[in-house]
Write a protein that holds these residues in place. Sequence first.
Motif: not given
Length: 277
Positions: A1, A95, A97, A148, A207-209
Motif C-alpha cells: 500500500m 502506484d 493507493d 486514487v 486506500a483501495v484503487r
Amino acid sequence: MKILISADMEGATGVTWPADVLPGSEQWQRCRHFFTSDVNAAVAGFFDGGADEVLINEAHWTMRNLLLEQLDERAQMLTGRHKDLSMVEGVQHGDVDGIAFVGYHTGAGTEGVLAHTYLANSITGVWVNGEQASEGRLNALVVAEYGVPVVLVTGDDRTGLDAHDYAPRARTVAVKDYVSRYAAVCRPPARTAADIRAAAKEAAALAVRQEPAQAGPFTVELEFDAVHLTGAACVVPGVERTGERRVSYTLPTMYEAVRAFKAVTTLVSQAVEEQYG
C-alpha cells in the motif's frame, strides 16, 4: 500500500494568520514545527494501518516548508516547485493507493481560517461545473482521474465539512475551530497529533484503487476582486470573459483543467499591484 500525502500549511495546527505561513517570517519558522508534527502524525497513522510506503508532496507556497530533519524516517518527501501536477504531484504514476490532504483549508469566498483558492487574495470564488470549489475539491477531481481515493483530510472544522461534500468516505480531523478568517480556537500539537494518527490508521483501510473517473468535460469559472484581472486571465487560450469580474473555460479532463487553472492564477498574480490590487 502506497499513500501520497499532499501537505498544505494554512490548515495546520496553530496556524491562524498570514505571518504563520509566509516563508521567512518568524512566525512561519515557529509554525513549521506544527506543520511537520501534523504530517508526521499522518505518516505514523498510515504505517499503523498497514501502509508500506508514504510519499509526502509539499504543497504550500514555495513548497519548501516541512522540516526534513524532523520527518518520520520511514517517509519520503517531494519538495520544491514547478511540478507537473502541483499539489498532487506523484499521483499520476499508477502506484498510489490513497491520498491524504493534510493542512488543507476552505476555498475563496467561503468561511474558514485563511480561506482562499491558490491565490491568497484576488480570487473571490471558483466553481467547477457549477459547484463551488476549494483546493480540496479541485485536487479530488484530479486524483479521481487516476483512480486514487481521498482517504484523509485535516484542517479547521469548516474544511472537514467541505471534505464531506467532495470525499464523503474520507476521515477528517479538525485541528482548530473557525472563528474568523484570521482567528481560531486551536488544539495543542500533542492532541492534534494523536487525533491525526488515529484517523490516518482508520483511513488506511480506505486506500483501495478505483476505476479512473471519466467525469468530464469540466467548466471552471473564476471570479476576481478587480475588473482588470479578467484581462490577465483571458491571455490563456480558451479562457473567456463571462461577466465584469468573471471568466470561464471548459476542458475535457480535470488534468487539463487544473493545469489551465495554474496558468490563469500565475498570470493574474502578476497583474496585481501591491497597493491597489
